[in-house]
Design a protein around this motif. Sequence first.
Motif, PDB file in Angstrom:
ATOM      1  N   ASP A 130      22.448   0.558  30.949  1.00 24.26           N
ATOM      2  CA  ASP A 130      22.555  -0.888  31.407  1.00 24.26           C
ATOM      3  C   ASP A 130      23.342  -0.783  32.557  1.00 24.26           C
ATOM      4  OD1 ASP A 130      20.476  -2.026  30.082  1.00 24.26           O
ATOM      5  OD2 ASP A 130      21.674  -3.684  29.362  1.00 24.26           O
ATOM      6  N   GLN A 131      24.529  -0.027  32.420  1.00 24.85           N
ATOM      7  CA  GLN A 131      25.788  -0.048  33.412  1.00 24.85           C
ATOM      8  C   GLN A 131      25.164   0.290  34.969  1.00 24.85           C
ATOM      9  OE1 GLN A 131      29.131   2.531  32.538  1.00 24.85           O
ATOM     10  NE2 GLN A 131      30.524   1.161  33.850  1.00 24.85           N
ATOM     11  N   MET A 132      24.405   1.579  34.771  1.00 25.90           N
ATOM     12  CA  MET A 132      23.932   1.989  36.120  1.00 25.90           C
ATOM     13  C   MET A 132      22.909   0.982  36.468  1.00 25.90           C
ATOM     14  SD  MET A 132      25.599   4.563  36.642  1.00 25.90           S
ATOM     15  CE  MET A 132      24.616   5.496  37.765  1.00 25.90           C
ATOM     16  N   GLY A 136      23.371  -1.455  41.167  1.00 22.50           N
ATOM     17  CA  GLY A 136      22.221  -1.404  42.267  1.00 22.50           C
ATOM     18  C   GLY A 136      20.995  -1.986  41.932  1.00 22.50           C
ATOM     19  N   ASP A 137      20.310  -1.831  43.334  1.00 16.98           N
ATOM     20  CA  ASP A 137      18.808  -2.262  43.419  1.00 16.98           C
ATOM     21  C   ASP A 137      17.822  -1.154  43.286  1.00 16.98           C
ATOM     22  OD1 ASP A 137      19.352  -1.586  45.557  1.00 16.98           O
ATOM     23  OD2 ASP A 137      19.005  -3.344  46.644  1.00 16.98           O
ATOM     24  N   CYS A 138      18.206  -0.080  42.869  1.00 17.74           N
ATOM     25  CA  CYS A 138      17.027   1.026  42.934  1.00 17.74           C
ATOM     26  C   CYS A 138      15.944   0.828  42.120  1.00 17.74           C
ATOM     27  CB  CYS A 138      18.022   2.223  42.180  1.00 17.74           C
ATOM     28  SG  CYS A 138      19.528   2.885  43.146  1.00 17.74           S
ATOM     29  N   TYR A 139      16.077  -0.031  41.237  1.00 24.42           N
ATOM     30  CA  TYR A 139      14.855  -0.392  40.389  1.00 24.42           C
ATOM     31  C   TYR A 139      14.133  -1.510  40.747  1.00 24.42           C
ATOM     32  CZ  TYR A 139      17.064   3.519  37.916  1.00 24.42           C
ATOM     33  OH  TYR A 139      17.548   4.773  37.745  1.00 24.42           O
ATOM     34  N   ASP A 140      14.172  -2.067  41.954  1.00 23.92           N
ATOM     35  CA  ASP A 140      13.764  -3.418  42.061  1.00 23.92           C
ATOM     36  C   ASP A 140      12.236  -3.637  42.164  1.00 23.92           C
ATOM     37  OD1 ASP A 140      13.638  -2.133  44.343  1.00 23.92           O
ATOM     38  OD2 ASP A 140      14.578  -3.564  45.753  1.00 23.92           O
ATOM     39  N   TYR A 141      11.702  -2.216  42.096  1.00 26.54           N
ATOM     40  CA  TYR A 141      10.073  -2.287  42.222  1.00 26.54           C
ATOM     41  C   TYR A 141       9.592  -2.269  40.712  1.00 26.54           C
ATOM     42  CZ  TYR A 141      11.303   2.623  40.559  1.00 26.54           C
ATOM     43  OH  TYR A 141      11.485   3.622  39.852  1.00 26.54           O
ATOM     44  N   VAL A 142      10.298  -2.233  39.900  1.00 32.63           N
ATOM     45  CA  VAL A 142       9.808  -2.434  38.352  1.00 32.63           C
ATOM     46  C   VAL A 142      10.051  -3.869  37.944  1.00 32.63           C
ATOM     47  CG1 VAL A 142      10.346  -1.750  36.065  1.00 32.63           C
ATOM     48  CG2 VAL A 142      10.804   0.029  37.796  1.00 32.63           C
ATOM     49  N   PRO A 143       8.808  -4.515  37.172  1.00 37.57           N
ATOM     50  CA  PRO A 143       8.972  -5.761  36.880  1.00 37.57           C
ATOM     51  C   PRO A 143      10.197  -5.810  35.644  1.00 37.57           C
ATOM     52  CG  PRO A 143       6.666  -4.827  36.634  1.00 37.57           C
ATOM     53  CD  PRO A 143       7.693  -3.742  37.175  1.00 37.57           C
ATOM     54  N   LYS A 144      10.886  -7.150  35.984  1.00 36.04           N
ATOM     55  CA  LYS A 144      12.254  -7.386  35.086  1.00 36.04           C
ATOM     56  C   LYS A 144      11.830  -7.143  33.664  1.00 36.04           C
ATOM     57  CE  LYS A 144      14.598 -10.166  38.492  1.00 36.04           C
ATOM     58  NZ  LYS A 144      15.364 -11.193  38.755  1.00 36.04           N
ATOM     59  N   GLN A 145      10.729  -7.581  33.332  1.00 30.15           N
ATOM     60  CA  GLN A 145      10.481  -7.530  31.755  1.00 30.15           C
ATOM     61  C   GLN A 145      10.672  -5.882  31.056  1.00 30.15           C
ATOM     62  OE1 GLN A 145       8.401  -8.486  33.869  1.00 30.15           O
ATOM     63  NE2 GLN A 145       6.115  -8.134  33.346  1.00 30.15           N
ATOM     64  N   PHE A 146      10.330  -5.236  32.160  1.00 27.80           N
ATOM     65  CA  PHE A 146      10.302  -3.790  31.607  1.00 27.80           C
ATOM     66  C   PHE A 146      11.792  -3.126  31.789  1.00 27.80           C
ATOM     67  CE2 PHE A 146       5.653  -4.259  33.144  1.00 27.80           C
ATOM     68  CZ  PHE A 146       5.383  -4.518  31.839  1.00 27.80           C
ATOM     69  N   LEU A 147      12.654  -3.782  32.362  1.00 26.18           N
ATOM     70  CA  LEU A 147      13.853  -3.299  32.450  1.00 26.18           C
ATOM     71  C   LEU A 147      14.627  -3.924  31.401  1.00 26.18           C
ATOM     72  CD1 LEU A 147      14.404  -3.348  36.152  1.00 26.18           C
ATOM     73  CD2 LEU A 147      13.960  -1.329  35.075  1.00 26.18           C
ATOM     74  N   LEU A 170      20.595  13.506  25.640  1.00 28.09           N
ATOM     75  CA  LEU A 170      20.134  12.098  26.365  1.00 28.09           C
ATOM     76  C   LEU A 170      21.234  11.845  27.233  1.00 28.09           C
ATOM     77  CD1 LEU A 170      19.238   9.844  23.429  1.00 28.09           C
ATOM     78  CD2 LEU A 170      17.595  11.337  24.635  1.00 28.09           C
ATOM     79  N   GLN A 171      20.793  11.368  28.432  1.00 23.94           N
ATOM     80  CA  GLN A 171      21.871  10.922  29.454  1.00 23.94           C
ATOM     81  C   GLN A 171      21.446   9.490  30.020  1.00 23.94           C
ATOM     82  OE1 GLN A 171      18.978  13.398  30.667  1.00 23.94           O
ATOM     83  NE2 GLN A 171      20.326  14.785  29.302  1.00 23.94           N
ATOM     84  N   GLU A 172      22.695   8.856  30.392  1.00 22.37           N
ATOM     85  CA  GLU A 172      22.597   7.664  30.927  1.00 22.37           C
ATOM     86  C   GLU A 172      22.746   6.726  29.609  1.00 22.37           C
ATOM     87  OE1 GLU A 172      20.929   5.661  34.231  1.00 22.37           O
ATOM     88  OE2 GLU A 172      21.128   7.406  35.413  1.00 22.37           O
TER      89      GLU A 172
END
Length: 314
Positions: A130-132, A136-147, A170-172
């Motif tokens: 969640d911190q990463m 940033g907006d690296c994942y703006d192509y992913v629908p918010k409900q999946f994030l 596990l990372q991140e």
Amino acid sequence: HVFVGIPLVVSTKHSFGDKDGSSHVDWYSTSCTNETATTTLVQGSGSSCYIPTINDLGKRISVVITPPGGKSSKPNNSDSNAEAYRFDQPVEGRPENVLLNLRKEFLRHTDKEENDDRTFRIVTYNILSDQMLSEGDCYDYVPKQFLDKKQRLPRILDELLSYRADVLCLQEVDRQTFTKLLQPALTHFGYQGMFTCKQAEGASEGCAMFWNLKLFGRIEEEKLGQYGYAIRDLVPIRNDQRSNRDEWEPCQLILDLLQNRSDVSETLKLLGHVVQLVPLRLNGTDQTIVVGNTHLFFHPNASHIRVIQALAIA
């Protein structure tokens, strides 16, 4: 979110009374109709884990925890001897995991053949902290409900358990995700684990490793911290930091580079990336393997930094 087929696990800690005893845990399912609310005991075995079934679909799950001996967990013999909690969201249908459908070989059971102590399964997974995600907006192509972590993390836990790994790297991993979800859940399913936070100001995410205690021996909890390292502390920056391994030519090349490029040297000092190097002993043998888990600097224009970090670990 609560899903059919994905385990729920509670972890308890006793502040008073019999601190070494086990709490008794009962699980209930409550219908969510407007007219009436019907609550049914669905698991009263005392298990700290419950896996919702198709019969729970659309209902809310509650858990009642009674301290050891049925006595109050509060001082002065309070009348309250149990605590109840209810999950906010009703049980949803188990979401399809396309990745699992594509990875049938990964799901195949890994029972060891007789006298075969050399085969084991390792899973490595960047689960997106969640911190990463917030930086940033690296994942703006992913629908918010999946994030949303309340959607994402139960699915990740389901996937990790499906692989039946002997070692999970596990990372991140957010610190809270480790302590509130992964550690209690995977402990219930027979794993031991450790978390190493990035060594940078404000960092709350890092690497986590879990190993299956059916295959590997348990490590004393107080020793786990010594197996996590800041990568910058492993980089040879000055001649007086040389060790026997620095006779290896790549280490000398790193040393020469950093002495001539102060900008690269300063960058490495600022980065808080960590590595876990954990010695795992195979049960019933005197054999030990060392498993490494790390997450190197991500920047697409910093391949040279990643190479130095990887050589420092090696």
